[in-house]
Design an enzyme around this catalytic site. Structure first.
Site, PDB file in Angstrom:
ATOM      1  N   LEU A  96      66.185 -28.858 -30.360  1.00 19.77           N
ATOM      2  CA  LEU A  96      67.474 -29.153 -30.895  1.00 19.77           C
ATOM      3  C   LEU A  96      67.468 -30.006 -32.204  1.00 19.77           C
ATOM      4  O   LEU A  96      66.734 -31.195 -32.193  1.00 19.77           O
ATOM      5  CB  LEU A  96      68.451 -29.838 -29.779  1.00 19.77           C
ATOM      6  CG  LEU A  96      69.780 -30.528 -30.157  1.00 19.77           C
ATOM      7  CD1 LEU A  96      70.858 -29.182 -30.500  1.00 19.77           C
ATOM      8  CD2 LEU A  96      70.387 -31.341 -29.176  1.00 19.77           C
ATOM      9  N   LYS A 156      50.080   2.552 -20.524  1.00 18.87           N
ATOM     10  CA  LYS A 156      49.107   1.806 -20.564  1.00 18.87           C
ATOM     11  C   LYS A 156      49.005   0.275 -21.091  1.00 18.87           C
ATOM     12  O   LYS A 156      48.494  -0.578 -20.458  1.00 18.87           O
ATOM     13  CB  LYS A 156      48.136   2.387 -21.931  1.00 18.87           C
ATOM     14  CG  LYS A 156      47.661   3.964 -21.539  1.00 18.87           C
ATOM     15  CD  LYS A 156      46.546   4.432 -22.286  1.00 18.87           C
ATOM     16  CE  LYS A 156      47.228   5.468 -23.078  1.00 18.87           C
ATOM     17  NZ  LYS A 156      46.710   6.408 -23.951  1.00 18.87           N
ATOM     18  N   ALA A 190      52.267   8.483 -17.122  1.00 19.50           N
ATOM     19  CA  ALA A 190      51.228   7.742 -17.106  1.00 19.50           C
ATOM     20  C   ALA A 190      50.180   7.847 -18.243  1.00 19.50           C
ATOM     21  O   ALA A 190      49.419   6.848 -18.373  1.00 19.50           O
ATOM     22  CB  ALA A 190      50.650   7.692 -15.812  1.00 19.50           C
ATOM     23  N   SER A 191      50.189   8.715 -19.001  1.00 16.66           N
ATOM     24  CA  SER A 191      49.160   8.988 -19.936  1.00 16.66           C
ATOM     25  C   SER A 191      49.537   8.291 -21.140  1.00 16.66           C
ATOM     26  O   SER A 191      48.943   8.358 -22.264  1.00 16.66           O
ATOM     27  CB  SER A 191      49.074  10.448 -20.303  1.00 16.66           C
ATOM     28  OG  SER A 191      50.162  11.110 -20.578  1.00 16.66           O
ATOM     29  N   LEU A 226      65.529  -8.557 -21.426  1.00 14.67           N
ATOM     30  CA  LEU A 226      66.282  -9.561 -20.341  1.00 14.67           C
ATOM     31  C   LEU A 226      65.287  -9.684 -19.348  1.00 14.67           C
ATOM     32  O   LEU A 226      65.683 -10.678 -18.721  1.00 14.67           O
ATOM     33  CB  LEU A 226      67.263  -8.633 -19.402  1.00 14.67           C
ATOM     34  CG  LEU A 226      68.504  -8.093 -20.483  1.00 14.67           C
ATOM     35  CD1 LEU A 226      69.466  -7.141 -19.490  1.00 14.67           C
ATOM     36  CD2 LEU A 226      69.353  -9.363 -20.739  1.00 14.67           C
ATOM     37  N   LEU A 245      53.425   3.310 -23.422  1.00 13.79           N
ATOM     38  CA  LEU A 245      54.053   2.170 -22.713  1.00 13.79           C
ATOM     39  C   LEU A 245      53.465   1.841 -21.155  1.00 13.79           C
ATOM     40  O   LEU A 245      53.132   0.789 -20.776  1.00 13.79           O
ATOM     41  CB  LEU A 245      55.493   2.597 -22.565  1.00 13.79           C
ATOM     42  CG  LEU A 245      56.408   1.462 -21.968  1.00 13.79           C
ATOM     43  CD1 LEU A 245      56.582   0.285 -22.927  1.00 13.79           C
ATOM     44  CD2 LEU A 245      57.636   1.840 -21.152  1.00 13.79           C
ATOM     45  N   HIS A 267      68.631  -4.839 -27.093  1.00 17.26           N
ATOM     46  CA  HIS A 267      68.219  -6.087 -26.923  1.00 17.26           C
ATOM     47  C   HIS A 267      69.002  -7.275 -27.345  1.00 17.26           C
ATOM     48  O   HIS A 267      69.447  -8.348 -26.591  1.00 17.26           O
ATOM     49  CB  HIS A 267      66.803  -6.233 -27.613  1.00 17.26           C
ATOM     50  CG  HIS A 267      65.796  -5.065 -27.306  1.00 17.26           C
ATOM     51  ND1 HIS A 267      65.719  -4.686 -25.872  1.00 17.26           N
ATOM     52  CD2 HIS A 267      64.812  -4.542 -27.895  1.00 17.26           C
ATOM     53  CE1 HIS A 267      64.539  -3.726 -25.886  1.00 17.26           C
ATOM     54  NE2 HIS A 267      64.143  -3.865 -27.041  1.00 17.26           N
TER      55      HIS A 267
HETATM   56  N1  LIG Z   1      55.756   2.560 -26.391  1.00 16.38           N
HETATM   57  C1  LIG Z   1      56.649   1.293 -26.409  1.00 16.38           C
HETATM   58  O1  LIG Z   1      56.112   0.520 -27.050  1.00 16.38           O
HETATM   59  C2  LIG Z   1      58.223   1.323 -25.814  1.00 16.38           C
HETATM   60  C3  LIG Z   1      58.420   2.658 -25.509  1.00 16.38           C
HETATM   61  N2  LIG Z   1      59.637   2.853 -24.892  1.00 16.38           N
HETATM   62  C4  LIG Z   1      60.281   3.933 -24.207  1.00 16.38           C
HETATM   63  O2  LIG Z   1      59.318   4.300 -23.029  1.00 16.38           O
HETATM   64  C5  LIG Z   1      59.118   5.544 -22.928  1.00 16.38           C
HETATM   65  C6  LIG Z   1      57.655   5.912 -22.986  1.00 16.38           C
HETATM   66  O3  LIG Z   1      57.277   5.508 -24.373  1.00 16.38           O
HETATM   67  P1  LIG Z   1      55.904   5.923 -24.673  1.00 16.38           P
HETATM   68  O4  LIG Z   1      54.977   5.633 -23.607  1.00 16.38           O
HETATM   69  O5  LIG Z   1      55.777   5.185 -25.959  1.00 16.38           O
HETATM   70  O6  LIG Z   1      55.850   7.529 -24.878  1.00 16.38           O
HETATM   71  P2  LIG Z   1      54.866   8.524 -25.275  1.00 16.38           P
HETATM   72  O7  LIG Z   1      55.149   9.500 -26.416  1.00 16.38           O
HETATM   73  O8  LIG Z   1      53.469   7.995 -25.327  1.00 16.38           O
HETATM   74  O9  LIG Z   1      55.150   9.553 -24.155  1.00 16.38           O
HETATM   75  C7  LIG Z   1      54.708   9.337 -22.710  1.00 16.38           C
HETATM   76  C8  LIG Z   1      54.153  10.236 -22.042  1.00 16.38           C
HETATM   77  O10 LIG Z   1      55.041  11.648 -21.939  1.00 16.38           O
HETATM   78  C9  LIG Z   1      54.333  12.680 -22.290  1.00 16.38           C
HETATM   79  N3  LIG Z   1      54.924  13.397 -23.521  1.00 16.38           N
HETATM   80  C10 LIG Z   1      55.213  13.145 -24.661  1.00 16.38           C
HETATM   81  N4  LIG Z   1      55.962  13.763 -25.615  1.00 16.38           N
HETATM   82  C11 LIG Z   1      56.538  14.674 -24.639  1.00 16.38           C
HETATM   83  C12 LIG Z   1      57.069  15.853 -24.830  1.00 16.38           C
HETATM   84  N5  LIG Z   1      57.675  16.363 -25.991  1.00 16.38           N
HETATM   85  N6  LIG Z   1      57.397  16.685 -23.565  1.00 16.38           N
HETATM   86  C13 LIG Z   1      56.887  16.354 -22.666  1.00 16.38           C
HETATM   87  N7  LIG Z   1      56.108  15.349 -22.405  1.00 16.38           N
HETATM   88  C14 LIG Z   1      55.861  14.599 -23.239  1.00 16.38           C
HETATM   89  C15 LIG Z   1      53.055  12.648 -22.431  1.00 16.38           C
HETATM   90  O11 LIG Z   1      52.366  12.872 -21.464  1.00 16.38           O
HETATM   91  P3  LIG Z   1      51.714  14.212 -21.090  1.00 16.38           P
HETATM   92  O12 LIG Z   1      51.375  14.953 -22.426  1.00 16.38           O
HETATM   93  O13 LIG Z   1      50.239  13.854 -20.260  1.00 16.38           O
HETATM   94  O14 LIG Z   1      52.522  14.755 -20.039  1.00 16.38           O
HETATM   95  C16 LIG Z   1      52.968  11.025 -22.824  1.00 16.38           C
HETATM   96  O15 LIG Z   1      51.694  10.636 -22.547  1.00 16.38           O
HETATM   97  C17 LIG Z   1      60.016   6.222 -24.032  1.00 16.38           C
HETATM   98  O16 LIG Z   1      61.236   6.466 -23.429  1.00 16.38           O
HETATM   99  C18 LIG Z   1      60.135   5.186 -25.081  1.00 16.38           C
HETATM  100  O17 LIG Z   1      61.427   5.203 -25.999  1.00 16.38           O
HETATM  101  C19 LIG Z   1      60.627   1.728 -25.016  1.00 16.38           C
HETATM  102  C20 LIG Z   1      59.952   0.416 -25.354  1.00 16.38           C
HETATM  103  C21 LIG Z   1      58.789   0.312 -26.008  1.00 16.38           C
HETATM  104  O1  LIG Z   2      62.275  -1.972 -27.333  1.00 20.43           O
HETATM  105  C1  LIG Z   2      61.483  -2.051 -28.328  1.00 20.43           C
HETATM  106  O2  LIG Z   2      60.798  -3.241 -28.328  1.00 20.43           O
HETATM  107  C2  LIG Z   2      59.556  -3.621 -29.107  1.00 20.43           C
HETATM  108  C3  LIG Z   2      59.391  -5.057 -29.385  1.00 20.43           C
HETATM  109  O3  LIG Z   2      59.076  -5.592 -28.071  1.00 20.43           O
HETATM  110  P1  LIG Z   2      58.445  -7.111 -27.823  1.00 20.43           P
HETATM  111  O4  LIG Z   2      58.669  -7.316 -26.407  1.00 20.43           O
HETATM  112  O5  LIG Z   2      56.965  -6.599 -28.252  1.00 20.43           O
HETATM  113  O6  LIG Z   2      58.988  -8.073 -28.713  1.00 20.43           O
HETATM  114  C4  LIG Z   2      59.700  -2.865 -30.365  1.00 20.43           C
HETATM  115  O7  LIG Z   2      58.524  -2.816 -31.298  1.00 20.43           O
HETATM  116  C5  LIG Z   2      60.223  -1.367 -30.209  1.00 20.43           C
HETATM  117  O8  LIG Z   2      60.370  -0.809 -31.666  1.00 20.43           O
HETATM  118  C6  LIG Z   2      61.234  -1.097 -29.514  1.00 20.43           C
HETATM  119  O9  LIG Z   2      61.298  -0.017 -29.102  1.00 20.43           O
END
Ligand SMILES: NC(=O)C1=CN([C@@H]2O[C@H](COP(=O)(O)OP(=O)(O)OC[C@H]3O[C@@H](n4cnc5c(N)ncnc54)[C@H](OP(=O)(O)O)[C@@H]3O)[C@@H](O)[C@H]2O)C=CC1
Ligand SMILES: O=C1O[C@H](COP(=O)(O)O)[C@@H](O)[C@H](O)[C@H]1O
Length: 599
Positions: free
Chosen positions: A492, A126, A120-121, A288, A124, A348
């Site tokens: 189109l 947020k 949650a921190s 999707l 994605l 995608h």
């Molecule tokens: N951000 C994006 O736009 C997108 C993200 N995703 C996927 O969604 C998931 C989350 O993405 P995102 O929020 O960017 O990820 P983050 O890197 O922000 O990680 C999410 C949380 O996981 C914990 N964390 C991070 N690294 C580690 C670690 N090495 N070991 C244990 N805990 C860790 C942290 O929380 P804490 O330290 O408080 O435990 C962090 O706030 C990923 O699988 C990512 O690939 C997919 C599409 C788009």
């Molecule tokens: O899954 C992902 O999508 C984003 C793009 O998503 P969008 O809805 O903003 O078009 C991309 O930036 C990211 O690299 C990828 O992991």
């Protein structure tokens, strides 16, 4: 599950899928009508309803629905006879079941949904997950009894989580009424629990808190894994063993990446399946959930004019184009291990391609659709390296502003060969698509941000007007463009006579621009997908055999690129990408539609 009811409806409006445990176990108890008939259509108002309107309506309808409690605490709701809602939206009467928002006759045995955002921190959570949950709450799409828990290692109080979440909540532009009040109410339903992702003890403590909030009701639990992939399995193990629901469903949304290749993906699936059944796993591909991707099947299967043309006989090529006008800013560490092919193409764009090219499914049920998508993926020809161009952006200074190159990112190795751009020609070796190039192009740090599908049709045989149409006949063929984002549109390109006494043709657009046609804001993809997961609707989630087929297609190519240490073609930040992409298209007698002057 009908696309119609899916895209138009919320919990009590939605028909159950055939895979719903409730339906499969209890369908004999009630008179369930064909879910495909549970559609709503618009008869008068020029503005079509959207998800949010119907969520509100679904609540209004609750008051006219009679309900009957069945064995497991779920409820079969029977609608009153045909209702015409006030703006002309007519709902065909149907009997619906809903074990998500189940409410008892007596009111004492209600069910509840607990949504735990694991990670949650993070970014994605947020940026997307909490705002989407709030939007669903605002629209009345969440069940009456629900609780949201944030879970992560960071130390936070409930108040601190609420403060963090509140910063990213917004109300829709067209709906601001009671916005602050609604936000307050929503935030009061959000709680935080700090814990390690691999600690049974910490998940037991979470379970205890969830139970307190569930207050003895039938509990359904949704875990959203918004964490890096290397800790997916730990978190699933703990959540399933220590925090599963004892009397309702437990589902887990898994974010991409689902592995790096066939082997790691299969290993992930195997590990997840040690703790979960396949139907508990919701592999999300947020593309999707995008409105125009969801509309693709509607366009094809509910309009006579498209489906007959949807084959090699009339279609010259199809293009799937994704561009971002920013680099990997902040996500370089993640990205460098994956690259654009894994980040965008393998999931995608390939998912959209499969939906685009599939045969007509037997029904709109999740399994029927996913069966057809798998067939497309398994009919695809292995991708040849010579049909692929890769690129990487380099720094660029324009107008006094310097934009960093990919390897300027501190989290990226200086000698990284990871592609930030790729273009590829793919082929589906089946009767419908034999010989038709399906071109994909995806890149970061390009000149624009957009995602679109372009369908270029063949030349008109024996065209009487060729001599009135200019020299480049490819530029005179019809092109159907589905612009997924931004400025959602379907248009189109047709040839038209320029008004006047002469005979000159130009290309004009028959244009369905969503912002002009529909006054409502389009829901974010995450809203639709979260709602679907809560409802157990799997149509927009990736089944494990789909995932296997997608990796089987891309793994050999990725391996070859990496083993050969193929050097990407450099392109300046903010440009249109490497010129190699044009040669690739030309090799297949294609011109990229997004680069033509009147794109
Ligand atoms: N951000 C994006 O736009 C997108 C993200 N995703 C996927 O969604 C998931 C989350 O993405 P995102 O929020 O960017 O990820 P983050 O890197 O922000 O990680 C999410 C949380 O996981 C914990 N964390 C991070 N690294 C580690 C670690 N090495 N070991 C244990 N805990 C860790 C942290 O929380 P804490 O330290 O408080 O435990 C962090 O706030 C990923 O699988 C990512 O690939 C997919 C599409 C788009
Ligand atoms: O899954 C992902 O999508 C984003 C793009 O998503 P969008 O809805 O903003 O078009 C991309 O930036 C990211 O690299 C990828 O992991």
């Amino acid at each position: 599950m009908s696309s119609f009811s899916s895209s138009l409806s919320c919990p009590t409006y939605r028909s159950r899928t055939s895979s719903s445990p409730f339906l499969s176990n209890h369908s004999s108890l009630i008179n369930v009508v064909d879910p495909r008939r549970s559609l709503s259509f618009h008869s008068a108002s020029p503005q079509g309803p959207n998800l949010s309107e119907l969520c509100v309506r679904s609540q209004q309808r609750k008051s006219v629905q009679s309900s009957a409690l069945v064995q497991d605490g779920s409820v079969a709701t029977k609608s009153s006879p045909a209702e015409e809602l006030k703006d002309g939206l007519v709902t065909i009467p149907t009997i619906k079941v809903d074990n998500v928002v189940a409410e008892s006759n007596g009111g004492g045995n209600q069910s509840t949904v607990s949504i735990t955002v694991v990670g949650a921190s993070g970014d994605l959570a947020k940026k997307k997950i909490f705002p989407a949950l709030f939007a669903l709450y605002y629209e009345g799409c969440l069940p009456e009894h629900f609780t949201i828990f944030g879970y992560a290692r960071s130390k936070m109080t409930d108040a601190e989580l609420r403060d963090m979440v509140s910063r990213t909540l917004t109300c829709r532009i067209d709906k601001r009424e009671n916005c602050n009040e609604k936000m307050e109410e929503f935030l009061k339903r959000c709680f935080y629990h700090s814990g390690q992702y691999d600690s049974q003890e910490h998940f037991v403590a979470l379970d205890k808190k969830l139970k307190e909030h569930e207050g003895g009701r039938l509990s359904n639990r949704l875990f959203y894994l918004s964490i890096p992939p290397n800790i997916f399995v730990d978190a699933v193990k703990c959540a399933s063993s220590s925090a599963s629901s004892v009397n309702g469903w437990t589902r887990v949304i898994v974010e991409k990446p689902f592995g790096r290749d066939s082997k790691t993906s299969a290993a992930l699936t195997k590990s997840l399946k040690q703790y979960l059944e396949e139907d508990q796993i919701f592999r999300i591909d947020h593309y999707l959930g995008k409105e125009l991707v969801e509309n693709l099947s509607v366009l094809r299967f509910s309009n006579l004019i498209f489906e007959p043309l949807w084959s090699r006989q009339y279609i010259r090529n199809v293009q799937f184009i994704f561009s971002e006008d920013f680099g990997t800013e902040g996500r370089g560490g993640y990205f460098d291990n994956y690259g654009i092919i894994r980040d965008i193409m393998q999931n995608h764009l390939l998912q959209i391609l499969a939906l685009f090219a599939m045969e007509t499914p037997v029904s709109l049920d999740a399994e029927d659709i996913r069966n057809e998508k798998v067939k497309v993926l398994r009919s695809m020809r292995p991708i040849q390296l010579e049909d692929v161009v890769i690129g990487q952006y380099k720094g660029q200074t324009t107008g006094g502003v310097t934009y960093p190159g990919y390897t300027d990112d501190k989290t990226v190795p200086k000698d990284s060969l990871t592609p930030t751009f790729a273009a590829a020609a793919l082929f589906i070796d089946n009767a419908r698509w034999d010989g038709v190039p399906f071109l994909m192009k995806a890149g970061k740090a390009l000149h624009t941000r957009s995602a679109e599908i372009r369908v270029q049709f063949r030349h008109v045989p024996g065209n009487l007007y060729n001599r009135n149409s200019g020299t480049d006949l490819d530029q005179t063929t019809n092109e159907l463009v589905i612009r997924v984002q931004p400025d959602e549109a379907i248009y189109l390109k047709i040839n038209n006579k320029v008004p006047g006494l002469g005979m000159r043709l130009d290309r004009s657009n028959l244009n369905l621009l969503y912002s002009a046609r529909y006054s409502k804001e389009i829901p974010d993809a995450y809203e639709r997908l979260l709602l679907d997961a809560i409802e157990g609707e799997r149509r927009l989630f990736i089944r494990s055999d789909e995932l296997d087929a997608a990796w089987a297609l891309f793994t050999p190519l990725l391996k070859e690129i990496e083993e050969k240490k193929t050097i990407p073609e450099f392109y300046p930040y903010g440009s249109r990408g490497p010129v190699g992409a044009h040669y690739l298209a030309a090799k297949h007698k294609v011109q990229w539609g997004d680069l033509s002057l009147e794109s």
